[in-house]
Design a protein around this motif. Structure first.
Motif, PDB file in Angstrom:
ATOM      1  N   HIS A  20       0.835  -1.199   0.000  1.00 21.21           N
ATOM      2  CA  HIS A  20       0.000   0.000   0.000  1.00 21.21           C
ATOM      3  C   HIS A  20       0.869   1.248   0.000  1.00 21.21           C
ATOM      4  CE1 HIS A  20       0.901  -0.615   4.291  1.00 21.21           C
ATOM      5  NE2 HIS A  20       0.722   0.692   4.438  1.00 21.21           N
ATOM      6  N   GLU A  33      -6.514   5.334   1.404  1.00 19.24           N
ATOM      7  CA  GLU A  33      -7.666   4.457   1.239  1.00 19.24           C
ATOM      8  C   GLU A  33      -8.364   4.763  -0.090  1.00 19.24           C
ATOM      9  OE1 GLU A  33     -10.103   4.987   4.661  1.00 19.24           O
ATOM     10  OE2 GLU A  33      -8.568   4.250   6.059  1.00 19.24           O
ATOM     11  N   PRO A  77      -2.189   5.932   5.455  1.00 21.58           N
ATOM     12  CA  PRO A  77      -2.449   5.045   4.324  1.00 21.58           C
ATOM     13  C   PRO A  77      -3.482   5.654   3.383  1.00 21.58           C
ATOM     14  CG  PRO A  77      -2.437   3.808   6.383  1.00 21.58           C
ATOM     15  CD  PRO A  77      -2.418   5.264   6.763  1.00 21.58           C
TER      16      PRO A  77
END
Length: 232
Positions: A64, A73, A71
Motif C-alpha cells: 500500500h 484508502e 495510508p
C-alpha cells in the motif's frame, strides 16, 4: 519510515495476471520533501510500472501507499491524485487552443474549488521560454515538445506536491527536452523545499541533471539509492 515523508510505498507489487509475470517485485520506497529522484534502467525493467503504481493508476497486487503518514484508502484516491501528479511520455490533448486544454481540469469535480488563472499559466509558459501568445496556439499545430509543455503546464498550474514524470522527454529534441527540464526545475524551486519529484529517464546524463538521488530499476527490482551532485 516516518510521517516526515511525503510519499511512502510499502511492499507494493504488480503482476501480469494473463502471463503471471512479475512486473514489480515487492518494493519499499520513500520520498521526502525537497527530494528529486531519478529512475533509470533498461526497457522493460519496470520503470513505468513503478511510476504508475505510485500514481495509483493501476491496481496493486500487494502492499500500500502512505501519504503524509496516512495510508491512502480507496475513497481518498481522487484527493491523493490531486497532490501526486503523473505526466506520461505522450500527452493527450484535445482539439482547441492551448488555453482550452489548460482550462479543462477546472471542469472536473476534483477541482471545483479552484479557478483557471491565465496570469499563472502565462508565467509557467514564460518559464519554459514561451510567450503569452503560446496559450492561443491550436493544439493541432503544436510540435511534440510544445504538446508536452502544454501537458506539463496543465499539471503544474494545479500546484501538486509530488510530480511523477514518466520519460516526458524521450521523444523530444534536445531544445524541447531542456525546456521541459527548466519548467520542472522552476516548479520545484518555487516550492521552497516542500515539493518532490520522481523522474523516469532512459538517459543517464539527464538523470544526473534532474535529480539529487538516483535509483536503478532491474527486472522489477529497485536498487539502493545513490547520492549524486546536481548538474545545471
Amino acid at each position: 519510515m516516518t510521517a516526515s515523508f511525503l510519499l511512502e510505498a510499502r511492499g507494493i507489487a504488480r503482476r501480469d495476471t494473463r502471463s503471471d509475470t512479475v512486473l514489480l517485485e515487492p518494493t519499499d520506497f520513500a520520498l521526502a520533501p525537497g527530494e528529486r529522484v531519478s529512475v533509470t534502467g533498461a526497457s522493460g525493467a519496470g520503470k513505468s510500472v513503478l511510476l504508475r503504481a505510485l500514481a495509483l493508476l493501476d491496481p496493486l497486487d500487494s502492499g500500500h501507499l502512505v501519504w503524509h503518514g496516512q495510508p491512502v484508502e480507496r475513497r481518498a484516491i481522487p484527493r491523493y491524485r490531486r497532490h501526486v501528479a503523473y505526466l506520461r511520455q505522450r500527452p493527450a490533448l484535445f482539439d482547441g487552443t492551448v488555453e482550452d486544454n489548460l482550462r479543462y481540469p477546472y471542469s472536473l469535480h476534483a477541482y471545483h474549488d479552484v479557478r483557471f488563472d491565465r496570469v499563472q499559466a502565462v508565467r509557467l509558459a514564460e518559464a519554459a521560454g514561451r510567450a503569452s501568445s503560446f496559450l492561443d496556439k491550436r493544439a493541432n499545430d503544436l510540435s511534440g515538445g510544445e504538446a508536452q509543455l502544454t501537458a506539463l503546464i496543465r499539471v503544474l498550474q494545479l500546484s501538486p506536491e509530488v510530480l511523477l514524470l514518466d520519460e516526458p522527454t524521450a521523444s523530444l529534441d534536445p531544445d524541447a527536452a531542456r525546456a521541459v527540464e527548466a519548467l520542472v526545475t522552476a516548479w520545484f524551486e518555487a516550492g521552497q523545499g516542500a515539493r518532490a519529484s520522481v523522474w523516469v529517464s532512459h538517459d543517464p546524463a539527464q538523470a544526473a541533471r534532474v535529480s539529487t538521488r538516483r535509483l536503478i530499476m532491474q527486472a522489477g527490482r529497485l536498487s539502493d539509492s545513490k547520492q549524486v551532485q546536481v548538474t545545471r
